[in-house]
Design an enzyme around this catalytic site. Structure first.
Site, PDB file in Angstrom:
ATOM      1  N   LYS A  55      43.365  29.531 -17.033  1.00 38.73           N
ATOM      2  CA  LYS A  55      43.487  28.169 -16.900  1.00 38.73           C
ATOM      3  C   LYS A  55      44.249  27.812 -15.571  1.00 38.73           C
ATOM      4  O   LYS A  55      44.788  28.556 -14.787  1.00 38.73           O
ATOM      5  CB  LYS A  55      44.510  27.566 -18.074  1.00 38.73           C
ATOM      6  CG  LYS A  55      45.692  28.301 -17.757  1.00 38.73           C
ATOM      7  CD  LYS A  55      46.677  28.054 -19.106  1.00 38.73           C
ATOM      8  CE  LYS A  55      48.134  28.683 -19.214  1.00 38.73           C
ATOM      9  NZ  LYS A  55      48.925  28.717 -20.372  1.00 38.73           N
ATOM     10  N   ARG A 151      55.040  23.029 -30.383  1.00 33.81           N
ATOM     11  CA  ARG A 151      54.068  22.229 -29.422  1.00 33.81           C
ATOM     12  C   ARG A 151      52.717  22.017 -30.149  1.00 33.81           C
ATOM     13  O   ARG A 151      52.754  21.688 -31.392  1.00 33.81           O
ATOM     14  CB  ARG A 151      53.934  23.149 -28.183  1.00 33.81           C
ATOM     15  CG  ARG A 151      53.172  22.624 -27.051  1.00 33.81           C
ATOM     16  CD  ARG A 151      53.164  23.412 -25.821  1.00 33.81           C
ATOM     17  NE  ARG A 151      52.216  24.672 -25.850  1.00 33.81           N
ATOM     18  CZ  ARG A 151      52.168  25.365 -25.022  1.00 33.81           C
ATOM     19  NH1 ARG A 151      52.675  25.456 -23.722  1.00 33.81           N
ATOM     20  NH2 ARG A 151      51.215  26.298 -25.051  1.00 33.81           N
ATOM     21  N   HIS A 183      51.445  30.581 -30.758  1.00 33.94           N
ATOM     22  CA  HIS A 183      52.061  30.988 -29.504  1.00 33.94           C
ATOM     23  C   HIS A 183      53.460  31.141 -29.487  1.00 33.94           C
ATOM     24  O   HIS A 183      53.995  30.314 -30.312  1.00 33.94           O
ATOM     25  CB  HIS A 183      51.513  29.778 -28.511  1.00 33.94           C
ATOM     26  CG  HIS A 183      51.975  29.969 -27.151  1.00 33.94           C
ATOM     27  ND1 HIS A 183      51.334  31.078 -26.472  1.00 33.94           N
ATOM     28  CD2 HIS A 183      52.556  29.288 -26.124  1.00 33.94           C
ATOM     29  CE1 HIS A 183      51.696  30.844 -25.188  1.00 33.94           C
ATOM     30  NE2 HIS A 183      52.570  30.075 -24.998  1.00 33.94           N
ATOM     31  N   TYR A 281      63.396  14.734   8.552  1.00 33.61           N
ATOM     32  CA  TYR A 281      63.640  13.560   7.928  1.00 33.61           C
ATOM     33  C   TYR A 281      65.423  13.475   7.416  1.00 33.61           C
ATOM     34  O   TYR A 281      65.567  14.375   6.768  1.00 33.61           O
ATOM     35  CB  TYR A 281      62.900  13.142   6.872  1.00 33.61           C
ATOM     36  CG  TYR A 281      61.630  12.874   7.217  1.00 33.61           C
ATOM     37  CD1 TYR A 281      61.156  11.581   7.990  1.00 33.61           C
ATOM     38  CD2 TYR A 281      60.585  13.585   6.918  1.00 33.61           C
ATOM     39  CE1 TYR A 281      59.994  11.476   8.314  1.00 33.61           C
ATOM     40  CE2 TYR A 281      59.056  13.418   6.912  1.00 33.61           C
ATOM     41  CZ  TYR A 281      58.877  12.116   7.745  1.00 33.61           C
ATOM     42  OH  TYR A 281      57.630  11.812   7.952  1.00 33.61           O
ATOM     43  N   ASP A 330      53.410  17.833   5.091  1.00 31.69           N
ATOM     44  CA  ASP A 330      52.694  18.977   5.783  1.00 31.69           C
ATOM     45  C   ASP A 330      53.071  19.958   6.359  1.00 31.69           C
ATOM     46  O   ASP A 330      52.666  20.811   6.966  1.00 31.69           O
ATOM     47  CB  ASP A 330      51.675  18.053   6.798  1.00 31.69           C
ATOM     48  CG  ASP A 330      51.337  16.742   6.356  1.00 31.69           C
ATOM     49  OD1 ASP A 330      50.492  16.576   5.004  1.00 31.69           O
ATOM     50  OD2 ASP A 330      51.509  15.808   6.703  1.00 31.69           O
TER      51      ASP A 330
HETATM   52  C1  LIG Z   1      49.369  29.855 -20.696  1.00 30.34           C
HETATM   53  C2  LIG Z   1      49.186  30.562 -21.828  1.00 30.34           C
HETATM   54  C3  LIG Z   1      49.252  32.099 -21.876  1.00 30.34           C
HETATM   55  C4  LIG Z   1      49.780  32.858 -21.202  1.00 30.34           C
HETATM   56  O1  LIG Z   1      51.086  32.814 -21.100  1.00 30.34           O
HETATM   57  P1  LIG Z   1      51.786  33.713 -19.883  1.00 30.34           P
HETATM   58  O2  LIG Z   1      53.187  33.444 -20.378  1.00 30.34           O
HETATM   59  O3  LIG Z   1      51.318  33.383 -18.400  1.00 30.34           O
HETATM   60  O4  LIG Z   1      51.406  35.133 -20.328  1.00 30.34           O
HETATM   61  C5  LIG Z   1      48.928  32.456 -23.532  1.00 30.34           C
HETATM   62  N1  LIG Z   1      48.633  31.566 -24.225  1.00 30.34           N
HETATM   63  C6  LIG Z   1      48.641  30.301 -24.193  1.00 30.34           C
HETATM   64  C7  LIG Z   1      48.051  29.618 -25.398  1.00 30.34           C
HETATM   65  C8  LIG Z   1      48.838  29.534 -22.992  1.00 30.34           C
HETATM   66  O5  LIG Z   1      48.716  28.305 -23.101  1.00 30.34           O
END
Ligand SMILES: *Cc1c(COP(=O)(O)O)cnc(C)c1O
Length: 387
Positions: A55, A151, A183, A281, A330
């Protein structure tokens, strides 16, 4: 993948160049061999199948090249957040199972289902949407439950209803239940009590799945941290992300992973400033003596956090030099001190050596993930290594 085929990610039609071409201004060099080797490293730690998370443009490394390198390293499936990410993989000819785990209500799901993209279902309502799609085949589904992350996913009170609905939809040929998953919230703190709680919750869910007469082939729970620290989370599939790109989710623990991305830029100018001269800046840095500085063409628009003004360091000719004054959109200014450097010399912001994205994470009070995924589209990706 040949170098010629290596994608140049910039949208303005810049042509891919050869490896030794020094005509770049700023670039992210992505070592595809490192990604493949990291995946192979992870594969040796588990008997589960690997579904790397690619992702967010492969954590900034480039979706397609990262995915191909993962497959070369032994991954058998791929995970993404969104449907467009999954479709981009399919459009490039990636044929392994892909799971897309995040979809808002009302999206057109049919193209994804027709492209054999598996969908994460995080509510009964969403499952209902999958059932309603008129495609030539039933949606492949992975049910997501909330075992404590708070979540996405179905909360425990509704697991019975979820399993019942899934069993009926499957019996009616309206979905194909491929997997069930959850997760973890605190896997990067192996001693955290939430880990044991989530594991037992997942087991309770698996009991509910069996009780409903379902027998999905793929159960998955582990991210990188869980994969690396707790075999009991591996089940049938693991979903490593950050580790694939060479970073430990537990900073300071060495798992033999190798950072795949190196961000660098060539000095556009080197000059001498007199004493008591403000820099950048707001003049947040003022020279205390005549000082040699270099201008380096990467800034916050490229993902160099402005909060690292007067904090971060870069490597020039193998030596660390501080960024002085504010990070601009930049460019940044680097203090050279006594070191000799010339316009065109390379400043490495981070890589797999002396300075890594973990250092930037400390300077920016974040995690390596955010540093890697923030490197902007303007920074040309150059691919090396033939995995
Ligand atoms: C991003 C993600 C992962 C990977 O997590 P890491 O901590 O980068 O290993 C695995 N499962 C889900 C659902 C995620 O959103």
């Amino acid at each position: 993948m040949t170098l010629i085929a290596a994608a140049c990610r910039m949208g303005d039609g810049v042509i891919p160049r050869s490896l030794d071409d020094m005509s770049f201004q700023a670039e992210a060099v992505v070592n595809l061999e490192a990604i493949a080797a990291n995946v192979a490293n992870l594969a040796r730690r588990t008997s589960a199948e690997l579904m790397p998370a690619v992702k967010a443009d492969g954590y900034g490394h480039g979706l397609i090249p990262a995915a191909r390198a993962c497959l070369a390293g032994g991954a058998t499936r791929l995970g993404v957040a969104t449907l467009p990410e999954a479709m981009a993989l399919r459009a490039d000819g990636v044929t392994v199972p892909i799971l897309a785990w995040l979809a808002a209500p009302g999206l057109d799901l049919e193209p994804a289902i027709e492209a054999d993209v598996s969908l994460g279902a995080s509510s009964v309502a969403q499952l209902r949407e999958f059932v309603a799609v008129r495609a030539s085949r039933p949606a492949k589904v992975h049910l997501e439950v909330d075992t404590g992350m708070g979540r996405g996913g179905v909360v425990e009170d509704e697991w019975g209803r979820l399993c019942e609905f899934a069993a009926k939809a499957q019996a009616d040929g309206l979905i194909e239940l491929v997997g069930v998953w959850s997760h973890m919230a605190c896997a990067d703190e192996p001693e955290h009590p939430a880990n044991a709680a989530q594991k037992s919750a997942f087991e309770r869910f698996l009991d509910a799945v069996s009780a409903a007469g379902l027998d999905p082939a793929y159960r998955h729970l582990a991210n990188s941290a869980a994969l690396l620290t707790d075999r009991s989370t591996h089940y049938d599939v693991v979903r490593p992300g950050i580790a694939v790109y060479g970073y430990s989710p537990i900073v300071g623990q060495d798992y033999g992973l190798r950072p795949a991305m190196s961000v660098r830029a060539r000095l556009t100018q080197v000059k001498r400033l007199p004493a008591e001269h403000g820099i950048s800046y707001g003049h947040t840095y003022v020279t205390d003596r005549p000082t040699t500085v270099a201008v380096v063409p990467l800034g916050y628009a490229d993902g160099i956090p402005r909060s690292t003004s007067n904090k971060a360091e870069v490597l020039i000719n193998g030596e660390r030099h501080p960024i002085v004054g504010r990070v601009c959109m930049d460019q940044v200014v680097v203090k050279l001190g006594k070191a000799k450097a010339h316009p065109g010399d390379v400043a490495e912001f981070f890589g797999d050596g002396e300075i890594t994205a973990d250092d930037w994470a400390i300077w920016h009070d974040t995690i390596s993930y955010e540093i890697l995924t923030s490197i902007g589209a303007r920074v040309r990706r150059r691919y090396v290594g033939n995995p």
